[in-house]
Design a protein around this motif. Structure first.
Motif, PDB file in Angstrom:
ATOM      1  N   TYR A  55      36.303   9.213  43.899  1.00  0.00           N
ATOM      2  CA  TYR A  55      35.428   9.706  42.829  1.00  0.00           C
ATOM      3  C   TYR A  55      34.195  10.412  43.388  1.00  0.00           C
ATOM      4  N   ASN A  56      34.025  11.665  42.979  1.00  0.00           N
ATOM      5  CA  ASN A  56      32.875  12.457  43.430  1.00  0.00           C
ATOM      6  C   ASN A  56      32.052  13.010  42.274  1.00  0.00           C
ATOM      7  N   GLY A  57      32.298  12.485  41.063  1.00  0.00           N
ATOM      8  CA  GLY A  57      31.534  12.925  39.904  1.00  0.00           C
ATOM      9  C   GLY A  57      32.046  14.170  39.227  1.00  0.00           C
ATOM     10  N   GLU A  58      33.131  14.748  39.743  1.00  0.00           N
ATOM     11  CA  GLU A  58      33.641  16.012  39.190  1.00  0.00           C
ATOM     12  C   GLU A  58      34.045  15.887  37.723  1.00  0.00           C
ATOM     13  N   GLY A  59      34.605  14.748  37.342  1.00  0.00           N
ATOM     14  CA  GLY A  59      35.081  14.600  35.970  1.00  0.00           C
ATOM     15  C   GLY A  59      34.044  14.126  34.985  1.00  0.00           C
ATOM     16  N   TYR A  60      32.799  13.949  35.448  1.00  0.00           N
ATOM     17  CA  TYR A  60      31.758  13.413  34.566  1.00  0.00           C
ATOM     18  C   TYR A  60      31.540  14.357  33.387  1.00  0.00           C
ATOM     19  N   ALA A  61      31.478  13.800  32.189  1.00  0.00           N
ATOM     20  CA  ALA A  61      31.333  14.622  30.987  1.00  0.00           C
ATOM     21  C   ALA A  61      30.505  13.894  29.950  1.00  0.00           C
ATOM     22  N   ILE A  79      19.372  28.573  34.791  1.00  0.00           N
ATOM     23  CA  ILE A  79      19.061  27.161  34.564  1.00  0.00           C
ATOM     24  C   ILE A  79      18.523  26.516  35.837  1.00  0.00           C
ATOM     25  N   VAL A  80      19.150  26.784  36.967  1.00  0.00           N
ATOM     26  CA  VAL A  80      18.710  26.216  38.248  1.00  0.00           C
ATOM     27  C   VAL A  80      17.285  26.645  38.559  1.00  0.00           C
ATOM     28  N   GLU A  81      17.005  27.904  38.393  1.00  0.00           N
ATOM     29  CA  GLU A  81      15.658  28.423  38.679  1.00  0.00           C
ATOM     30  C   GLU A  81      14.613  27.766  37.774  1.00  0.00           C
ATOM     31  N   ALA A  82      14.925  27.646  36.489  1.00  0.00           N
ATOM     32  CA  ALA A  82      13.988  27.034  35.546  1.00  0.00           C
ATOM     33  C   ALA A  82      13.760  25.562  35.861  1.00  0.00           C
ATOM     34  N   THR A  83      14.803  24.875  36.270  1.00  0.00           N
ATOM     35  CA  THR A  83      14.691  23.447  36.573  1.00  0.00           C
ATOM     36  C   THR A  83      13.832  23.216  37.810  1.00  0.00           C
ATOM     37  N   LYS A  90       5.352  20.400  36.969  1.00  0.00           N
ATOM     38  CA  LYS A  90       4.962  19.199  36.227  1.00  0.00           C
ATOM     39  C   LYS A  90       4.864  17.955  37.103  1.00  0.00           C
ATOM     40  N   TYR A  91       5.736  17.864  38.118  1.00  0.00           N
ATOM     41  CA  TYR A  91       5.775  16.637  38.913  1.00  0.00           C
ATOM     42  C   TYR A  91       5.492  16.871  40.397  1.00  0.00           C
ATOM     43  N   LYS A  92       5.077  18.091  40.741  1.00  0.00           N
ATOM     44  CA  LYS A  92       4.696  18.417  42.130  1.00  0.00           C
ATOM     45  C   LYS A  92       5.797  18.041  43.112  1.00  0.00           C
ATOM     46  N   THR A  93       7.039  18.237  42.709  1.00  0.00           N
ATOM     47  CA  THR A  93       8.169  17.768  43.502  1.00  0.00           C
ATOM     48  C   THR A  93       9.226  18.867  43.643  1.00  0.00           C
ATOM     49  N   GLU A  94       9.664  19.074  44.874  1.00  0.00           N
ATOM     50  CA  GLU A  94      10.774  19.990  45.138  1.00  0.00           C
ATOM     51  C   GLU A  94      12.083  19.259  44.842  1.00  0.00           C
ATOM     52  N   VAL A  95      12.966  19.902  44.086  1.00  0.00           N
ATOM     53  CA  VAL A  95      14.257  19.287  43.764  1.00  0.00           C
ATOM     54  C   VAL A  95      15.403  20.239  44.086  1.00  0.00           C
ATOM     55  N   VAL A  96      16.568  19.643  44.256  1.00  0.00           N
ATOM     56  CA  VAL A  96      17.815  20.378  44.431  1.00  0.00           C
ATOM     57  C   VAL A  96      18.693  20.086  43.220  1.00  0.00           C
ATOM     58  N   VAL A  97      19.240  21.114  42.606  1.00  0.00           N
ATOM     59  CA  VAL A  97      20.122  20.941  41.452  1.00  0.00           C
ATOM     60  C   VAL A  97      21.546  20.727  41.947  1.00  0.00           C
ATOM     61  N   HIS A  98      22.164  19.639  41.507  1.00  0.00           N
ATOM     62  CA  HIS A  98      23.523  19.313  41.945  1.00  0.00           C
ATOM     63  C   HIS A  98      24.574  19.539  40.870  1.00  0.00           C
ATOM     64  N   ASN A  99      24.184  19.417  39.604  1.00  0.00           N
ATOM     65  CA  ASN A  99      25.209  19.483  38.560  1.00  0.00           C
ATOM     66  C   ASN A  99      24.574  19.884  37.243  1.00  0.00           C
ATOM     67  N   VAL A 100      25.304  20.664  36.465  1.00  0.00           N
ATOM     68  CA  VAL A 100      24.886  21.050  35.113  1.00  0.00           C
ATOM     69  C   VAL A 100      26.024  20.662  34.173  1.00  0.00           C
ATOM     70  N   VAL A 101      25.738  19.762  33.238  1.00  0.00           N
ATOM     71  CA  VAL A 101      26.770  19.206  32.374  1.00  0.00           C
ATOM     72  C   VAL A 101      26.438  19.500  30.914  1.00  0.00           C
ATOM     73  N   GLY A 102      27.367  20.082  30.202  1.00  0.00           N
ATOM     74  CA  GLY A 102      27.155  20.370  28.798  1.00  0.00           C
ATOM     75  C   GLY A 102      27.047  19.104  27.973  1.00  0.00           C
ATOM     76  N   ALA A 103      26.179  19.132  26.964  1.00  0.00           N
ATOM     77  CA  ALA A 103      26.000  18.012  26.045  1.00  0.00           C
ATOM     78  C   ALA A 103      25.748  18.598  24.654  1.00  0.00           C
ATOM     79  N   LYS A 104      25.571  17.741  23.678  1.00  0.00           N
ATOM     80  CA  LYS A 104      25.309  18.240  22.326  1.00  0.00           C
ATOM     81  C   LYS A 104      23.991  19.000  22.296  1.00  0.00           C
ATOM     82  N   ASP A 105      24.050  20.267  21.937  1.00  0.00           N
ATOM     83  CA  ASP A 105      22.872  21.137  21.771  1.00  0.00           C
ATOM     84  C   ASP A 105      22.122  21.409  23.074  1.00  0.00           C
ATOM     85  N   PHE A 110      21.306  17.638  36.546  1.00  0.00           N
ATOM     86  CA  PHE A 110      21.091  16.529  37.470  1.00  0.00           C
ATOM     87  C   PHE A 110      20.488  17.041  38.773  1.00  0.00           C
ATOM     88  N   VAL A 111      19.394  16.409  39.189  1.00  0.00           N
ATOM     89  CA  VAL A 111      18.674  16.879  40.368  1.00  0.00           C
ATOM     90  C   VAL A 111      18.424  15.730  41.344  1.00  0.00           C
TER      91      VAL A 111
END
Length: 314
Positions: A55-61, A79-83, A90-105, A110-111
């Motif tokens: 399991y590597n999270g690929e099927g997460y929905a 989306i990655v750039e905005a995140t 807001k949090y003075k923190t550098e993040v890496v975006v790993h996953n973008v998952v569709g949800a309601k609206d 995930f960073v």
């Protein structure tokens, strides 16, 4: 007791907040009863369960996320750039975006923090399905979840020796015994629980007065060194009910049921260890499989030491 209940709800509630459902143990995604699936001899994969080793999270929905997920993927770069900008500002923190998952609206992003304090969390970008637009200017994050994530990472930083003992214990246990944890890629793609390792994650309370000065100092000066952060910690205000370490282990062999012997050993070891972090510990020992869509490992056959019978280290 109210504080412990609140931490428990926070620790298990992220999937529900994101629109998911962690209560997938009695029925599968097609509404079939799991016990019936077992009786017919169907493989775990037929029931939405996959090997923890694979399991590597690929099927997460998330529910109602198919169309928004497609729109988000088409606008992933935006989306990655905005995140990244959102967490920097807001949090003075550098993040890496790993996953973008569709949800309601919307789309859940995930960073992982790029440095110390180390943590996983998420942000949400609203999506207009009818116009097929991502509204990156309206990006938001649950403030408590992000605060919890940063505070957990700060705890791990300033008590690195104590956490080192805990981390070494689980690493050694995984080598010597028949247990394993989630792999790093799974944490990255569907984590979001704050500070996480393959074996546990940390939950803090928003009213944790001991770590709050450290959190405030970090937001004011994210370049503060560990010694400075440690000096800001108010040890006299520490309350074990505000700090929880949530442990989840899995059986390494596919056909193995959760072992009473291993469960008892780990529980006893945790109770007797003196140099691990103070706080409230919960412990789940699961079988080999994890639900592909929800990332949930706990099932009816899991062995647990949790609410209201926590392991307390004080």
């Amino acid at each position: 007791m109210r504080k412990l209940t609140k931490i428990l709800l926070c620790s298990i509630g992220i999937t529900m907040m994101l629109g998911g459902c962690s209560d997938m143990n009695d029925t599968d995604k097609n509404g079939n009863d799991n016990e019936k699936v077992k009786e017919t001899g169907a493989s775990p994969s037929d029931n939405g369960l996959v090997s923890i080793l694979d399991y590597n999270g690929e099927g997460y929905a998330l529910p109602y996320g198919k169309k928004t997920g497609e729109i988000a993927e088409e606008n992933r770069e935006q989306i990655v750039e905005a995140t990244i900008t959102f967490f920097q500002e807001k949090y003075k923190t550098e993040v890496v975006v790993h996953n973008v998952v569709g949800a309601k609206d919307g789309a859940t992003v995930f960073v992982e923090s790029a440095g110390e304090p180390h943590f996983y969390t998420y942000a949400v970008v609203p999506v207009n399905e009818s116009e097929k637009q991502v509204m990156t200017k309206q990006i938001w994050a649950d403030e408590y979840q992000v605060q919890n994530a940063i505070q957990g990472g700060l705890y791990h930083m300033i008590f690195n020796q104590e956490f080192g003992q805990l981390d070494d214990y689980f690493t050694t246990l995984a080598k010597e015994e028949q247990i394993t944890g989630k792999n790093e890629e799974a944490l990255q793609k569907m984590g979001g629980h704050g500070f996480m390792t393959p074996y546990y994650f940390i939950s803090t309370d928003a009213n944790d007065a001991a770590i709050k000065p450290v959190y405030d100092l970090y937001l004011q000066n994210p370049d503060s060194n560990i010694e400075t952060l440690r000096n800001a910690y108010e040890e006299s205000l520490f309350d074990k009910e505000n700090f929880q370490i949530n442990i989840q282990l899995f059986m390494k062999e596919k056909q193995a049921e959760p072992s009473e012997e291993i469960f008892t050993q780990v529980t006893t070891d945790l109770e007797e260890m003196n140099n691990i972090p103070k706080g409230t510990y919960s412990f789940y020992l699961n079988d080999h499989f994890i639900h592909e869509e929800s990332g949930e490992g706990a099932k009816d056959n899991s062995l647990k030491r949790a609410f209201p019978d926590y392991i307390i280290k004080d």
